[in-house]
Design a protein around this motif. Structure first.
Motif, mmCIF file in Angstrom:
data_model
loop_
_atom_site.group_PDB
_atom_site.id
_atom_site.type_symbol
_atom_site.label_atom_id
_atom_site.label_comp_id
_atom_site.label_asym_id
_atom_site.label_seq_id
_atom_site.Cartn_x
_atom_site.Cartn_y
_atom_site.Cartn_z
ATOM 1 N N HIS A 1 0.816 -1.229 0.000
ATOM 2 C CA HIS A 1 0.000 0.000 0.000
ATOM 3 C C HIS A 1 0.841 1.268 0.000
ATOM 4 C CE1 HIS A 1 -2.741 -3.037 2.025
ATOM 5 N NE2 HIS A 1 -3.378 -2.725 0.909
ATOM 6 N N ILE A 2 1.939 1.257 -0.742
ATOM 7 C CA ILE A 2 2.814 2.446 -0.754
ATOM 8 C C ILE A 2 2.069 3.665 -1.307
ATOM 9 C CG2 ILE A 2 4.886 3.488 -1.775
ATOM 10 C CD1 ILE A 2 6.217 0.880 -1.798
ATOM 11 N N TYR B 1 -5.689 -2.466 -10.836
ATOM 12 C CA TYR B 1 -5.967 -2.631 -12.281
ATOM 13 C C TYR B 1 -4.672 -2.848 -13.052
ATOM 14 C CZ TYR B 1 -5.156 0.488 -16.332
ATOM 15 O OH TYR B 1 -4.629 1.087 -17.446
ATOM 16 N N SER B 2 -3.639 -2.040 -12.737
ATOM 17 C CA SER B 2 -2.389 -2.146 -13.510
ATOM 18 C C SER B 2 -1.729 -3.510 -13.274
ATOM 19 C CB SER B 2 -1.429 -1.001 -13.175
ATOM 20 O OG SER B 2 -0.773 -1.212 -11.943
ATOM 21 N N HIS C 1 -3.733 -6.271 -15.265
ATOM 22 C CA HIS C 1 -3.449 -6.234 -16.709
ATOM 23 C C HIS C 1 -1.992 -6.599 -16.995
ATOM 24 C CE1 HIS C 1 -7.131 -3.788 -18.324
ATOM 25 N NE2 HIS C 1 -7.469 -4.826 -17.599
ATOM 26 N N MET D 1 0.785 -9.668 -21.676
ATOM 27 C CA MET D 1 1.767 -8.724 -21.101
ATOM 28 C C MET D 1 2.891 -9.544 -20.464
ATOM 29 S SD MET D 1 0.492 -5.330 -21.089
ATOM 30 C CE MET D 1 -1.011 -4.699 -21.811
ATOM 31 N N ARG E 1 0.571 -13.370 -8.101
ATOM 32 C CA ARG E 1 0.614 -11.942 -7.728
ATOM 33 C C ARG E 1 0.180 -11.839 -6.273
ATOM 34 N NH1 ARG E 1 2.944 -7.384 -9.104
ATOM 35 N NH2 ARG E 1 2.617 -7.824 -11.321
ATOM 36 N N GLN F 1 4.298 1.420 -20.336
ATOM 37 C CA GLN F 1 4.162 -0.028 -20.492
ATOM 38 C C GLN F 1 4.433 -0.464 -21.937
ATOM 39 O OE1 GLN F 1 3.848 -2.175 -18.197
ATOM 40 N NE2 GLN F 1 2.767 -3.979 -18.906
ATOM 41 N N LYS G 1 6.142 4.466 -16.077
ATOM 42 C CA LYS G 1 5.455 3.274 -15.572
ATOM 43 C C LYS G 1 5.180 3.328 -14.082
ATOM 44 C CE LYS G 1 6.235 -1.206 -15.989
ATOM 45 N NZ LYS G 1 6.841 -2.506 -16.301
ATOM 46 N N THR G 2 6.108 3.911 -13.348
ATOM 47 C CA THR G 2 6.024 3.817 -11.885
ATOM 48 C C THR G 2 6.034 5.177 -11.182
ATOM 49 O OG1 THR G 2 7.184 1.707 -12.003
ATOM 50 C CG2 THR G 2 7.142 2.786 -9.858
ATOM 51 N N GLN H 1 11.809 1.781 -8.371
ATOM 52 C CA GLN H 1 11.954 0.996 -9.598
ATOM 53 C C GLN H 1 13.401 0.528 -9.795
ATOM 54 O OE1 GLN H 1 9.036 0.122 -11.740
ATOM 55 N NE2 GLN H 1 10.708 -1.344 -11.895
HETATM 56 C C1 GRG Z 1 -0.841 -2.854 -17.870
HETATM 57 C C2 GRG Z 1 -1.809 -0.528 -17.965
HETATM 58 C C3 GRG Z 1 -0.785 -1.432 -17.511
HETATM 59 C C4 GRG Z 1 0.188 -0.943 -16.780
HETATM 60 C C5 GRG Z 1 1.180 -1.776 -16.181
HETATM 61 C C6 GRG Z 1 2.768 -0.248 -13.316
HETATM 62 C C7 GRG Z 1 2.579 -1.308 -14.312
HETATM 63 C C8 GRG Z 1 2.282 -0.930 -15.683
HETATM 64 C C9 GRG Z 1 2.631 -2.560 -13.978
HETATM 65 C C10 GRG Z 1 2.896 -2.990 -12.640
HETATM 66 C C11 GRG Z 1 3.731 -4.175 -12.709
HETATM 67 C C12 GRG Z 1 5.122 -3.942 -12.329
HETATM 68 C C13 GRG Z 1 5.945 -5.167 -12.245
HETATM 69 C C14 GRG Z 1 5.622 -2.746 -12.065
HETATM 70 C C15 GRG Z 1 6.925 -2.520 -11.568
HETATM 71 C C16 GRG Z 1 6.804 -1.914 -10.234
HETATM 72 C C17 GRG Z 1 6.317 -2.888 -9.233
HETATM 73 C C18 GRG Z 1 7.282 -3.817 -8.598
HETATM 74 C C19 GRG Z 1 5.057 -2.867 -8.892
HETATM 75 C C20 GRG Z 1 4.474 -3.637 -7.793
HETATM 76 O O1 GRG Z 1 4.123 -2.678 -6.850
HETATM 77 P P1 GRG Z 1 4.239 -2.935 -5.301
HETATM 78 O O2 GRG Z 1 5.554 -3.550 -4.977
HETATM 79 O O3 GRG Z 1 3.120 -4.040 -5.125
HETATM 80 O O4 GRG Z 1 3.885 -1.669 -4.603
HETATM 81 P P2 GRG Z 1 2.084 -4.309 -3.936
HETATM 82 O O5 GRG Z 1 1.562 -5.691 -4.225
HETATM 83 O O6 GRG Z 1 2.792 -4.221 -2.629
HETATM 84 O O7 GRG Z 1 1.023 -3.269 -4.096
#
Ligand code: GRG
Length: 260
Positions: A40-41, A73-74, A77, A83, A89, A143, A161-162, A199
């Protein structure tokens, strides 16, 4: 990241905005990812940023929940076969593994839409800030970019992305708090720098696990440490311009730098 009391408030808010209905597959799929264990960051950023302006958590929780809808949602997907094709997850089967691909696509769509419906009750400015962070110039745009072999390209992807969603979460907290333009900008920049560190740490972890081609493989260990140190310094400087109590955001910065 959220303390237990705030986490409970978030769950209450989710239950209010998206009540359980076991007969409804779409709602079950949405809640399945949303309520799974997570850090929940991003909702923490909304709440901690607004608290600098003495806003009580109850006033920020709806926007915080909306940000979690977007993030969920992100993730849904991102895990799809088209993807990243991830089977798990948040410590459980990914949404499409549990509910099927079509339901997972629709659960992501519905979470995205619900976030904006919820925010429409609050403030147009918040909707604008969030849209800019997650659309073609932000998360979705990032993305679609391929990982290139150079620093600038990879940093741009991290940003889109982040980091932009991190920054928007901070800026939304600032808007709720009635911040000045300068305060909003400082919190936005803090969110960008924090998101880039987050990231970068994620890239280090991925590289250590399976030698992924990412920022770590491009910069190497020493340069990566220098890069993170410089982002950390910038984020600390952003916070030091604010006169309220920024200790929660400072603690988070230290934690992300240490553990990702
Ligand atoms: C598909 C529209 C679309 C976007 C995807 C942000 C993103 C773009 C995807 C997220 C997946 C990902 C691996 C992003 C890298 C950053 C990352 C490690 C996200 C996970 O976020 P945390 O660690 O997860 O905050 P929790 O589960 O703790 O919320």
């Amino acid at each position: 990241m959220l303390d237990e009391t705030t986490k409970n408030l978030l769950v209450v808010e989710v239950n209010k905005l998206l009540p359980e209905n076991s007969e409804n597959k779409l709602i079950s799929a949405m809640r399945y990812v949303l309520l799974a264990p997570a850090k929940h960051i991003r909702s923490f950023l909304v709440i901690a940023s607004s608290s600098i302006f003495n806003i009580k958590v109850e006033k920020a929780i709806t926007a915080a929940a909306a940000i979690e809808f977007i993030h969920a949602y992100s993730l849904i997907h991102d895990d799809l076969p088209c993807m990243d094709n991830s089977d798990t997850r948040r410590g459980q089967p990914s949404c499409h593994k549990k509910f099927g691909e079509a339901t997972a696509v629709l659960a992501g769509d519905a979470l995205l839409t619900l976030a904006f419906e919820v925010l429409s009750l609050l403030n147009c400015e918040i909707i604008k800030v969030l849209s800019q962070a997650i659309g073609m110039k932000g998360m979705v745009g990032g993305q679609i970019l391929d990982i290139g072999a150079d620093f600038d390209k990879i940093k741009e992807i991290h940003l889109m992305k982040t980091a932009k969603l991190f920054a928007a979460s901070c800026e939304i907290g600032a808007i709720i708090g009635g911040a000045t333009d300068k305060e909003r900008e400082a919190l936005y920049n803090y969110g960008i720098n924090l998101g880039l560190i987050f990231q970068a740490k994620d890239d280090i972890e991925d590289y250590e696990q399976d030698k992924t081609n990412n920022l770590m493989s491009v910069l190497g260990k020493n340069e990566m440490e220098n890069y993170i140190d410089s982002l950390f310094k910038q984020a600390s400087d952003n916070l030091s311009t604010l006169s309220g109590n920024t200790s929660d955001l400072y603690d988070l910065l230290n934690q992300v730098k240490k553990d990702g």
